[in-house]
Design an enzyme around this catalytic site. Structure first.
Site, PDB file in Angstrom:
ATOM      1  N   HIS A  19     -20.672  -9.250  19.005  1.00 56.50           N
ATOM      2  CA  HIS A  19     -20.466 -10.560  19.633  1.00 56.50           C
ATOM      3  C   HIS A  19     -21.471 -10.744  20.765  1.00 56.50           C
ATOM      4  CE1 HIS A  19     -16.971 -10.824  17.268  1.00 56.50           C
ATOM      5  NE2 HIS A  19     -16.015 -10.780  18.168  1.00 56.50           N
ATOM      6  N   CYS A  48     -11.688  -8.595  21.364  1.00 58.02           N
ATOM      7  CA  CYS A  48     -13.039  -8.041  21.220  1.00 58.02           C
ATOM      8  C   CYS A  48     -14.064  -8.647  22.181  1.00 58.02           C
ATOM      9  CB  CYS A  48     -13.520  -8.206  19.785  1.00 58.02           C
ATOM     10  SG  CYS A  48     -13.195  -9.817  19.055  1.00 58.02           S
ATOM     11  N   ARG A 104     -18.496 -18.925  15.579  1.00 59.38           N
ATOM     12  CA  ARG A 104     -18.702 -17.866  14.603  1.00 59.38           C
ATOM     13  C   ARG A 104     -20.106 -18.045  14.033  1.00 59.38           C
ATOM     14  NH1 ARG A 104     -15.240 -13.755  14.482  1.00 59.38           N
ATOM     15  NH2 ARG A 104     -13.415 -14.999  13.991  1.00 59.38           N
ATOM     16  N   SER A 107       0.812  -1.215   0.000  1.00 56.52           N
ATOM     17  CA  SER A 107       0.000   0.000   0.000  1.00 56.52           C
ATOM     18  C   SER A 107       0.842   1.259   0.000  1.00 56.52           C
ATOM     19  CB  SER A 107      -0.892   0.011   1.249  1.00 56.52           C
ATOM     20  OG  SER A 107      -1.732  -1.112   1.261  1.00 56.52           O
ATOM     21  N   GLY A 151     -15.198  -9.865  13.107  1.00 56.64           N
ATOM     22  CA  GLY A 151     -14.084 -10.174  13.996  1.00 56.64           C
ATOM     23  C   GLY A 151     -12.942 -10.885  13.300  1.00 56.64           C
TER      24      GLY A 151
END
Lengths: 350, 350, 350, 350
Positions: free
Chosen positions: D242, D148, D235, D41, D179
């Site tokens: 979550h 998280c 998941r 990048s 996530g």
């Protein structure tokens, strides 16, 4: 600071009614003062009568309002209707007859001979029909907004019509679940699935309403615009945001670059008047090859801008493109609120 | 009971390759004897080389086969190719030159001047091109099947072409995630979303391949059928099953009832010959207003029948309808297997 | 070939009733001869009375049967009940009193003092309660199967109880949409969402039924097994297949390898007797780190095997694992059919 | 108005980096002045280097910044790190050694003996470790935020620990797709499915980090809090948010009402200091039986409030409850920004 205008919301506990309540929270002109719903809800505070299905909670002050019935007298001159079509017809007639401005999302009166089917950027002149209507009712009136998908379609077509004329349009929709209200579509029909059908005459509305909107009001009556529309509708597993695949045959040849310029330049009376809910640009033209997408683009300008992408040449129609409209904001409650803002700016509120 | 014919599967660890292995398990004519994939997999037993993404597990006997590379010699005369288009072109040429019958799902050779792009019910006469091709290669050959969505479209159009002639077709697809292979589409792009784009020239394939398939092979060359197709493609959150919204203008006027009769009566050589993978009826016409649906209809006749519904009159094109094809069975591995069954029945296998 | 036994299906138009009809199609012992549902359906042929929500169509012969009401006399001695709990209690009592064997999926009589709550692999001895029950009814009886999630939990726990004893279990479920019937969960509550709640006492059932099933029937009464269960339930966007995250404290220390051996070795009376719907192995232990998964594992052995994975040591409970059960097959209609097969094999059908 | 503090964002093109850019747009204290990402990048303007995966577009001014590499010198004293753990360890060490305040979401240094693992409402005293750390580095430092899911868990546990003491916790997570970053989870693994596994030691983090956070920093070192945690992770097909099913055994008996009072009363230093990103109430206790839900509750207070619901008695642990945290806001970028705001308010920024 000027006093806000008290408004009522009809069908306040339903999916569209909740969007009205949400979008009117903190509105600079209007203040929700009255709520009405079915007999089952009447007499209860809104927070009890309503199972709030939008993120977060209902605004605190509205939550404490007591829900009334739709046929009781209203103090508010301006009433937003999110009523179900099974009851909207009669109720809205009654309230217009009582002198209210009824700004409705229901389909019942959309094609009445003196009722504007309004998108403020597209056909503000259709408000001329109010003269006719008010003579009939004695003062009150009904103004409607189009079916959710039609708003996206008509907004995308309007600048093409103006620049090149329209001859034929084919549109295939991939419509969001919220368009069916709540509980609406069963989850077993939505997950890992597509339903190639939507009840209530959805295809017919898509084929007729754009011609009314893009037609003229002249000599006291509406004329349908002279182009054909064919529609094929689908329900997909998206919460909000209708995607439309649109094929367009224009009367004058338009290459994609010219079409993009027309779409990007499009502005209307809401932008000139800087109405509170007006997007800066009604149409956002996107150039990434895989856009617009509901999850990424439906919230542009608070859900009031329609996104258009993949404007490209087509061997059969000349042009094809994708459009995306937030069906419960620009396609329903937000559309009605923008209508009311235009009525206010024009001095047409009773 | 006759001995089965040993076959090889190229690209055996990929999404299409796994479907080949699954569908060939217990096949009455063919037996998977050899597997090939990229260098990364070569030398490992299939159960280790392959992360099986279909329900259940790979067949026990195939799971123990050692995966080879695609350029190694094969004992099997018949090879199924589920290779990625980045490598299929060269590899398939090489193997045809070595005398193999390569029955391929890859797009690379679909439009070659002497390669059949075959749907056995639709254009079995295109196998005549093998005479030309085998003269070129010295004996081996490549036979291809169309792009997944094209199979559904061409099967639905074939009886309409035969009965009424075709003038123009517009098709909008709502395609399943499995069409992009594995890992394919990112879940964040799929959940609560629609992607109005599919890479790899998907729209171009939908616009060109049906005209090749529905065209003729005459005087040693292919002629495209003389009708226009315009396509607009979308990826939706469906695991398997491409839905197609199709508008059709026929040369002779056809009302929906006549169209339905033509669709229902449609049979082809696979049905006459009772090929093992042939559906009894290639087209299932559904009359419920909200069908076909991927979750409910994709598995009809083991995924080998295409479902057609909502056959209705259209103001713009004359007819419109919905079609549904199981993209990894009838639209990929199952298509190739049916092709091989026809080659076998015709005595064309080397 | 012996004549099949005619059976009736109660609640035949509902979600569980449709699974009964589907799973009994081609059954070697039973033949659907009678159907009953609510008054709304009575008098219509099944194909009209029932909106079939499973893939494909109802079996042709059943589709033509006329649906009756649940209180009318039945010729069939064996009746499968997929009735809603709002009516099952009384209807099933009535039919047992009339001498029928009622094999029910409804929750109403599961905990009655003389009604077996049966999983044939786990507690076939609970059929001893039929002696008591038949004395009460005069001949007919009710046999029930557990709540969908409980079947998966109890099957996974049974070999651990047998080998090590059970002291405490915590279970968190991620349950499929089909568990709520049709239309069931609204799609707006399912897409991009989790609902941490299931009505109808789902957590209470998960905490009580396993203790009944894994307890004893002795001296004419049921004793709850002496271990504690705590449950927390969730609805997720899965069509079929309940996932259970289970923590287990055994009385004797069990390391994961020992637990795996006990789970893998588990067989029961259905396997010994080779009942038609019995899976070869009631528990499939998976060793891939990310399994079981609903989409990949729910159909194992026709949906009659429970998958167990991630059996690992746990600092708090000793063991933890994941279990997956097909909620409408092994967890509902298939469970009841296996119960009836055991009744038949034991010579207990009237 | 005071001049804003220039900050850099490391890993700016990734999922967490994009959230940093989004949340810092219009921030009252900080202004994004520098961006860094991988070599691929570097040298490009952000709008080109980054495929923006959040709704809408990147802020205009940031879009024009040129992306640099992570090892080049930075002018900004404060650097937010959304780096992948494969590179974060070394890069963050280097930048701290150069005197920067590195406020990181990466997991690499979370458990270092002198690095705070900070939730400002819970363990602001852990900032005392900076004295130790700065002696080591010579001035710069690293401050981390938790995984998280841990943010949601630790915030929900903190008031229970303070009021009743903690003995044991079992937690089962239903984690959002975001996530896993982008492209992250394959859509075929997400649609109609649950994955009972998350790589990268997710369960271990959930079992260890809360004990670090809820432990003390004393005598120059961290002590783990003395309670056990067991975790089981999944998941699910949710874009953001979550959900955690939590079982809690407290040292002193706590009934649900007492627990609710403790949760509702919870406030911390961010609330006292009115930090810009601090929610008014870190914990929203919901009383509807089916809440919290990701789609309806994840955005509370801009995604910075954790929702807790279904606080109820449990036979096994004493208490159980559901918690919901917006994983990429409160659980990642927002967490780090709040950390930086506390550092600023304490005068700890270099």
């Amino acid at each position: 600071m000027a006093t806000k205008i008290d408004v009522g919301v009809l069908g306040a506990t339903g999916a569209v009614g909740q969007r009205f309540v949400q979008l009117l929270d903190g509105h600079p002109l209007f203040r929700v003062a009255e709520l009405a719903a079915s007999d089952r809800s009447a007499g209860k505070p809104y927070r009890e009568a309503c199972t709030w299905r939008l993120p977060g909670q209902p605004p605190r002050d509205v939550a404490e309002l007591t829900v009334g019935t739709c046929d009781a007298p209203f103090r508010s001159r301006l009433l937003f209707s999110g009523l179900d079509s099974s009851v909207a017809g009669e109720v809205e007639d009654l309230l217009a007859a009582r002198g209210h401005a009824v700004v409705s999302n229901a389909r019942n009166h959309r094609l009445d001979p003196d009722v504007p089917l309004l998108i403020p950027e597209v056909n503000p002149r259709h408000l001329d029909a109010l003269d006719v209507q008010r003579r009939r009712t004695g003062g009150g009136y009904i103004v409607t907004n189009p079916n959710c998908g039609v708003v996206g379609l008509a907004l995308a077509l309007a600048p093409l019509q103006a620049a090149f004329g329209l001859e034929a349009v084919a549109v295939v929709t991939l419509q969001a679940l919220s368009g069916a209200g709540y509980p609406g579509v069963a989850s077993l029909d939505a997950v890992d699935n597509v339903i190639p059908y939507i009840g209530g005459g959805e295809e017919e509305k898509l084929e007729l309403e754009p011609r009314r909107i893009l037609g003229r009001f002249a000599d006291g009556r509406f004329e349908l615009a002279d182009f054909a529309v064919s529609a094929s509708v689908h329900r997909v597993a998206v919460t909000d945001g209708h995607t439309l695949a649109v094929f367009v045959r224009t009367r004058q040849r338009a290459d994609p670059d010219e079409a993009v310029r027309a779409l990007q330049a499009f502005r209307g009376e809401p932008q000139e008047r800087r109405l509170p809910s007006a997007p800066e640009r009604p149409l956002h033209v996107l150039f990434e090859p895989d856009r617009p997408q509901p999850r990424l683009d439906r919230e542009r300008e608070g859900g009031m801008a329609v996104s258009v992408g993949r404007v490209r040449a087509d061997g059969l129609f000349g042009l094809k493109l994708e459009a995306l409209v937030h069906n419960t904001i620009r396609g329903a409650a937000g559309a009605a609120i923008l209508n009311a803002e235009l009525l206010h700016a024009r001095g047409l509120l009773p």
